[in-house]
Design a protein around this motif. Structure first.
Motif, PDB file in Angstrom:
ATOM      1  N   GLN A 217       0.811  -1.208   0.000  1.00 34.40           N
ATOM      2  CA  GLN A 217       0.000   0.000   0.000  1.00 34.40           C
ATOM      3  C   GLN A 217       0.846   1.260   0.000  1.00 34.40           C
ATOM      4  N   TYR A 218       1.959   1.222   0.737  1.00 41.85           N
ATOM      5  CA  TYR A 218       2.762   2.434   0.901  1.00 41.85           C
ATOM      6  C   TYR A 218       4.110   2.355   0.174  1.00 41.85           C
ATOM      7  N   GLY A 219       4.316   1.335  -0.633  1.00 37.51           N
ATOM      8  CA  GLY A 219       5.546   1.219  -1.397  1.00 37.51           C
ATOM      9  C   GLY A 219       6.784   1.095  -0.532  1.00 37.51           C
ATOM     10  N   LEU A 220       6.713   0.311   0.522  1.00 36.38           N
ATOM     11  CA  LEU A 220       7.817   0.181   1.467  1.00 36.38           C
ATOM     12  C   LEU A 220       8.780  -0.925   1.034  1.00 36.38           C
ATOM     13  N   THR A 221      10.059  -0.679   1.242  1.00 36.99           N
ATOM     14  CA  THR A 221      11.068  -1.720   1.078  1.00 36.99           C
ATOM     15  C   THR A 221      11.514  -2.134   2.462  1.00 36.99           C
ATOM     16  N   ILE A 222      10.935  -3.217   2.965  1.00 35.28           N
ATOM     17  CA  ILE A 222      11.248  -3.663   4.314  1.00 35.28           C
ATOM     18  C   ILE A 222      11.845  -5.070   4.265  1.00 35.28           C
ATOM     19  N   SER A 223      12.427  -5.481   5.377  1.00 35.72           N
ATOM     20  CA  SER A 223      13.121  -6.768   5.398  1.00 35.72           C
ATOM     21  C   SER A 223      12.851  -7.587   6.655  1.00 35.72           C
ATOM     22  N   ARG A 224      12.119  -7.022   7.631  1.00 38.95           N
ATOM     23  CA  ARG A 224      11.980  -7.717   8.901  1.00 38.95           C
ATOM     24  C   ARG A 224      10.569  -7.622   9.468  1.00 38.95           C
ATOM     25  N   ILE A 225      10.126  -8.729  10.045  1.00 35.61           N
ATOM     26  CA  ILE A 225       8.943  -8.746  10.894  1.00 35.61           C
ATOM     27  C   ILE A 225       9.368  -9.327  12.230  1.00 35.61           C
ATOM     28  N   ASN A 226       9.093  -8.585  13.289  1.00 34.69           N
ATOM     29  CA  ASN A 226       9.372  -9.086  14.631  1.00 34.69           C
ATOM     30  C   ASN A 226       8.060  -9.582  15.225  1.00 34.69           C
ATOM     31  N   ALA A 227       7.966 -10.886  15.445  1.00 27.00           N
ATOM     32  CA  ALA A 227       6.748 -11.490  15.987  1.00 27.00           C
ATOM     33  C   ALA A 227       6.706 -11.444  17.507  1.00 27.00           C
ATOM     34  N   GLY A 228       7.709 -10.832  18.136  1.00 26.89           N
ATOM     35  CA  GLY A 228       7.746 -10.773  19.587  1.00 26.89           C
ATOM     36  C   GLY A 228       7.994 -12.133  20.198  1.00 26.89           C
TER      37      GLY A 228
END
Length: 410
Positions: A217-228
């Protein structure tokens, strides 16, 4: 009698009476954490949540085994750096001061978890003063719903944690104005002490879908999800714990199907890593009955071990018989009854287990509380009534002989 019970009795014989101590099995801790981390699928990482237990021998044992430490204060940043100046550190918590943020940046933390739009603006401002770019994750408080089986909920209801999911458009607008932060992804820690492997996989799938939605939606280049963290310990039935092999089998398939190839899924577990390595051992000082309820009064109490009161449960324990009896009069004992285990504090809330059936208990026996390696000593009000602190023993086997490193709390 097993080898651990023999070790506890030897420690009691070798040290002052009445006995009260935390005892940690470092061999078990190493084996347990090694197995957990080694079974993780590719593109997933395990960080240790130091808040569970930040005693230095515990940190030193865990540091080589995990991908890094998760911390929630600048004090924990310092502890992490004292143990390993190079270990990756990720810094969270809902109330970071400017001084903490600045020191964290100077201490080269790997990520800062941003908890609000105001905190995002402050990190941008402080990083600009230092002329650096700070890697961040946005901690999002999702709307839910989430599984009811978890003990604690940090999202899906009013809490102080994270950015309300409804504020995502405003956060993205603010990010567009930032020059000194680098968004690497999102942090989700919605529930705690979750015991169902399959429901936890479904929760992770929700996290991945949300992150992909916002990235597109926001055109982000991300690499990580922290699931806690959130993976729990079953204190009601120690024989039925979260089944890690089943979980990682399902996780491997989830990552293969749903996680973009350039992304990494991070976990930051505390309780699940360290709880099973710890024992809190208390000597029975007295047995008394009031208004029909039988009380075992022990050396120690909830000022050492606050977890049962915090969670309002009867903590699991075993009774370790002690044969020695130094007094000239008869030793009191109870058989086939229910007991309530209490400590030395002047409050009726000083209860660690209530109305638990036992076959036999005598004054002078030891009560060994199990699974006390997490959120036990670390969360307790140690100095209430100024009682002595327990001893702390860190045990390992070397050349078929066990050795105990001792720390006496002042």
């Amino acid at each position: 009698m097993n080898k651990w019970e023999e070790k506890i009795l030897r420690l009691k014989q070798e040290h002052e009476q009445p006995f009260c101590a935390y005892i940690y099995d470092l061999d078990h801790l190493n084996d347990h954490v090694s197995q957990i981390v080694s079974q993780l699928p590719e593109r997933s990482e395990m960080y240790y949540a130091m808040k569970a237990n930040s005693e230095r021998p515990i940190l030193e044992e865990i540091a080589p085994l995990v991908h890094g430490f998760e911390v929630a204060s600048i004090g924990e940043v310092r502890k992490a750096r004292e143990v390993d100046p190079q270990i990756p550190v990720i810094f969270g918590g809902p109330g970071k001061t400017d001084e903490e943020i600045l020191e964290a940046i100077r201490s080269r933390v790997s990520l800062i978890h941003v908890e609000s739009i105001h905190e995002l603006r402050r990190i941008e401002y402080l990083a600009g003063q230092l002329r650096v770019t700070v890697p961040i994750l946005l901690r999002i408080n999702l709307s839910g719903p989430f599984p009811d089986a978890a003990t604690l909920h940090m999202a899906g209801r009013p809490t102080q944690f994270g950015i309300d999911e409804k504020e995502i458009p405003m956060v993205m607008e603010q990010l567009g104005k930032c020059e000194h932060v680098n968004l690497e992804g999102f942090h989700f820690h919605s529930i705690s002490n979750h015991l169902n492997e399959f429901n936890h996989i479904r929760l992770l799938n929700t996290y991945i879908e949300k992150a992909k939605q916002w990235a597109n939606q926001y055109g982000l280049t991300i690499s990580r999800i922290n699931a806690g963290g959130g993976i729990g310990v079953n204190y009601q039935d120690l024989s039925r714990q979260f089944h890690w092999p089943t979980f990682v089998s399902e996780l491997r398939e989830l990552l293969r199907k749903e996680l973009p190839e350039t992304w990494t899924l991070m976990f930051e577990c505390g309780r699940y890593l360290t709880a099973s390595c710890g024992y809190y051992v208390c000597e029975v000082l007295d047995l008394k009955e009031n208004h029909g309820e039988k009380y075992a009064i022990v050396r120690g109490g909830t000022h050492h071990f606050r977890l049962p009161v915090s969670w309002n449960h009867s903590h699991p324990f075993r009774i370790l018989p002690v044969d020695e009896w130094k007094y000239p009069f008869q030793r009191k004992k109870w058989e086939d009854c229910e007991i309530t285990v209490v400590g030395q504090l002047c409050t009726p809330k000083d209860v660690m287990a209530r109305q638990v059936p036992v076959e036999e208990l005598r004054i002078g026996d030891l009560i060994v509380f199990q699974y006390t390696g997490a959120y036990s000593w670390s969360i307790s009000h140690h100095d209430f009534l100024s009682h002595p602190h327990p001893a702390h023993f860190y045990l390992r086997e070397i050349d078929h002989q066990w050795r105990a490193e001792r720390k006496v709390e002042s």
